[in-house]
Design a protein around this motif. Structure first.
Motif, mmCIF file in Angstrom:
data_model
loop_
_atom_site.group_PDB
_atom_site.id
_atom_site.type_symbol
_atom_site.label_atom_id
_atom_site.label_comp_id
_atom_site.label_asym_id
_atom_site.label_seq_id
_atom_site.Cartn_x
_atom_site.Cartn_y
_atom_site.Cartn_z
ATOM 1 N N CYS A 17 6.322 -35.483 29.859
ATOM 2 C CA CYS A 17 6.911 -36.528 29.002
ATOM 3 C C CYS A 17 8.432 -36.441 29.135
ATOM 4 N N ALA A 18 9.114 -37.430 28.604
ATOM 5 C CA ALA A 18 10.581 -37.395 28.673
ATOM 6 C C ALA A 18 11.129 -36.253 27.826
ATOM 7 N N THR A 19 10.425 -35.922 26.745
ATOM 8 C CA THR A 19 10.893 -34.810 25.898
ATOM 9 C C THR A 19 10.931 -33.524 26.718
ATOM 10 N N MET B 119 13.906 -33.604 29.064
ATOM 11 C CA MET B 119 15.194 -33.361 28.388
ATOM 12 C C MET B 119 15.329 -31.905 27.971
ATOM 13 N N HIS C 32 17.946 -39.400 21.007
ATOM 14 C CA HIS C 32 16.587 -39.140 20.519
ATOM 15 C C HIS C 32 16.469 -37.677 20.076
ATOM 16 N N MET D 103 22.509 -41.858 25.881
ATOM 17 C CA MET D 103 21.346 -42.686 26.215
ATOM 18 C C MET D 103 21.809 -44.034 26.764
ATOM 19 N N ASN E 63 16.853 -46.589 21.184
ATOM 20 C CA ASN E 63 15.460 -46.944 20.894
ATOM 21 C C ASN E 63 15.279 -47.716 19.594
ATOM 22 N N ASP F 171 19.653 -40.537 29.133
ATOM 23 C CA ASP F 171 18.288 -40.820 28.679
ATOM 24 C C ASP F 171 18.054 -42.312 28.926
ATOM 25 N N VAL G 158 15.053 -43.747 28.997
ATOM 26 C CA VAL G 158 13.661 -44.020 28.596
ATOM 27 C C VAL G 158 13.461 -45.464 28.151
ATOM 28 N N GLN G 159 14.398 -45.979 27.344
ATOM 29 C CA GLN G 159 14.216 -47.341 26.812
ATOM 30 C C GLN G 159 14.906 -48.385 27.684
ATOM 31 N N SER H 152 10.106 -42.066 30.824
ATOM 32 C CA SER H 152 8.796 -41.815 30.212
ATOM 33 C C SER H 152 7.831 -42.930 30.617
ATOM 34 N N HIS I 147 4.986 -43.988 29.236
ATOM 35 C CA HIS I 147 4.342 -44.846 28.226
ATOM 36 C C HIS I 147 5.283 -45.883 27.614
ATOM 37 N N LYS I 148 6.557 -45.877 28.037
ATOM 38 C CA LYS I 148 7.484 -46.918 27.578
ATOM 39 C C LYS I 148 7.595 -48.047 28.599
HETATM 40 N N1 PLP Z 1 14.150 -40.930 24.481
HETATM 41 C C1 PLP Z 1 13.984 -42.115 23.897
HETATM 42 C C2 PLP Z 1 15.142 -43.065 23.816
HETATM 43 C C3 PLP Z 1 12.741 -42.459 23.370
HETATM 44 O O1 PLP Z 1 12.585 -43.654 22.779
HETATM 45 C C4 PLP Z 1 11.668 -41.541 23.467
HETATM 46 C C5 PLP Z 1 10.355 -41.859 22.865
HETATM 47 O O2 PLP Z 1 10.281 -42.356 21.753
HETATM 48 C C6 PLP Z 1 11.894 -40.324 24.105
HETATM 49 C C7 PLP Z 1 13.142 -40.050 24.592
HETATM 50 C C8 PLP Z 1 10.782 -39.318 24.272
HETATM 51 O O3 PLP Z 1 9.850 -39.760 25.225
HETATM 52 P P1 PLP Z 1 8.410 -39.065 25.371
HETATM 53 O O4 PLP Z 1 7.519 -39.715 24.377
HETATM 54 O O5 PLP Z 1 7.982 -39.334 26.775
HETATM 55 O O6 PLP Z 1 8.580 -37.607 25.123
#
Ligand code: PLP
Length: 364
Positions: free
Chosen positions: A67-69, A72, A91, A133, A137, A162, A164-165, A185, A187-188
């Motif tokens: 996952c992105a978490t 990071m 995030h 970022m 988000n 970041d 992700v969004q 990530s 799933h986004k």
């Molecule tokens: N960074 C941002 C801006 C996010 O919106 C999210 C998820 O909500 C994450 C990081 C974390 O992503 P993941 O769910 O893949 O860990």
């Protein structure tokens, strides 16, 4: 059901479901040398190419994670014991990753990183890593990442973005931006949950979070989630190819904002004056808590989110909104509405009608 919480997780694209299902029917560990293993590994390498192309880097610079978490955490922990800066609206994957040395860069009332403050902090003392970022988000505000990257490099700091969004909603070009690290990530972007990746510039340090295997070029040990990774690669390709259709939802976003602020002028759209991605909005309706708003919308089968964390049963105001200067009451009266690739005009019209009716009812 009207699902308007795509920033939390978005619908998997049908082509991705087909591919993931097909691969889940196959057997093989990507690390095995026999034919089944080589076939599994081929899926991973194809996904690496798709991901690299989507964000303009080389496949060798893409490392898949869970996952992105996780991405990071890996990047931040690489700089353990050194000075790290992060914007106040990052995030929790950055802000709560347990890095005691993290120092916070403030943001403006519009939710944009304060580049002057960032430069002041960089001037003050040597910095190992900066985190900014690309798209917030909660508000959808696009950050001045190019300027932040140049600034970080001017003071010899590395920078992680970041994204992700951002992917699939705005143009993401790792090479052109000249960032050192970027996280994504699945799933986004229309891929499955439980898979992410980071990209890094060649020669930049990585201290693997998981060790004990040679997977992912020894940067992330553990048997690879082959179906998930393949799904992420395809989702990234489709997200980037369909960026125009995503951007069209700005008409619907503007329509929602105009209608609800037209009926209730005290409603505030956070970050509205800034350049935002098209799919999302942060709506503060003073005096009506987001818990009440979400429950009432939920009763009508409409899913939106609070943008605030709930800890021990008590709603906490969003750190991003309070960093922008909202007081706790306003932050706790804010909902996030986010559209996805499959949102329809009917969803939007229904949301507007229900939202206005709900606020009229609750304010009687
Ligand atoms: N960074 C941002 C801006 C996010 O919106 C999210 C998820 O909500 C994450 C990081 C974390 O992503 P993941 O769910 O893949 O860990």
């Amino acid at each position: 059901m009207i699902y308007l919480d795509h920033n939390a997780t978005t619908t998997i694209r049908p082509q991705v479901i087909d591919l993931v299902t097909k691969i889940m029917n196959e057997t093989g560990n990507g690390s095995s040398t026999h034919a089944a293993g080589r076939h599994a590994s081929m899926h991973i390498e194809r996904a690496r190419e798709q991901m690299a192309k989507a964000v303009n880097t080389r496949p060798a610079q893409v490392i898949f994670t869970s996952c992105a978490t996780e991405s990071m955490n890996t990047i931040l922990k690489t700089f353990k014991g050194q000075r790290i800066l992060a914007s106040a609206i990052e995030h929790a994957a950055i802000l709560d990753c347990g890095h005691a040395e993290l120092e916070i860069i403030p943001v403006t009332a519009d939710g944009i990183i304060d580049l002057n403050a960032m430069e002041g902090m960089l001037k003050n003392a040597p910095t190992a890593l900066v985190n900014v970022m690309m798209v917030n988000n909660e508000t959808g505000v696009i950050q001045p990442v190019r300027e932040a990257i140049d600034l970080a490099h001017k003071y010899n700091a590395l920078i992680h973005i970041d994204a992700v969004q951002a992917l699939g909603k705005t143009h993401v070009d790792f090479a052109d931006l000249d960032a050192d690290y970027m996280s994504f990530s699945a799933h986004k972007i229309g891929g499955p949950q439980g898979v992410g990746c980071f990209v890094f510039k060649a020669q930049k340090p990585i201290r693997p979070l998981l060790t004990g295997g040679k997977q992912e070029k020894r940067q992330r040990a553990g048997t690879s989630n082959i179906a998930g990774i393949a799904g992420m690669g395809l989702a990234a390709e489709l997200a980037v190819n369909n960026i125009d259709t995503y951007q069209k939802s700005s008409q619907w976003r503007d329509q929602i904002e105009e209608k609800i602020t037209g009926t209730h002028p005290d409603i505030i759209i956070n970050g509205q004056s800034q350049n935002r991605v098209a799919n999302c909005m942060s709506i503060t309706c003073p005096t009506i808590t987001n818990t009440v708003q979400i429950m009432n919308l939920d009763l009508n089968n409409i899913c939106v989110s609070a943008g605030s964390a709930c800890s021990s049963g008590v709603a906490k105001p969003s750190h991003a909104l309070t960093a922008m200067g909202l007081n706790d009451d306003d932050a706790l009266s804010t909902i996030r509405v986010s559209m996805g690739w499959n949102t329809t005009k009917d969803d939007v019209d229904n949301f507007i009608e229900n939202y206005i009716a709900m606020i009229n009812r609750l304010r009687k």
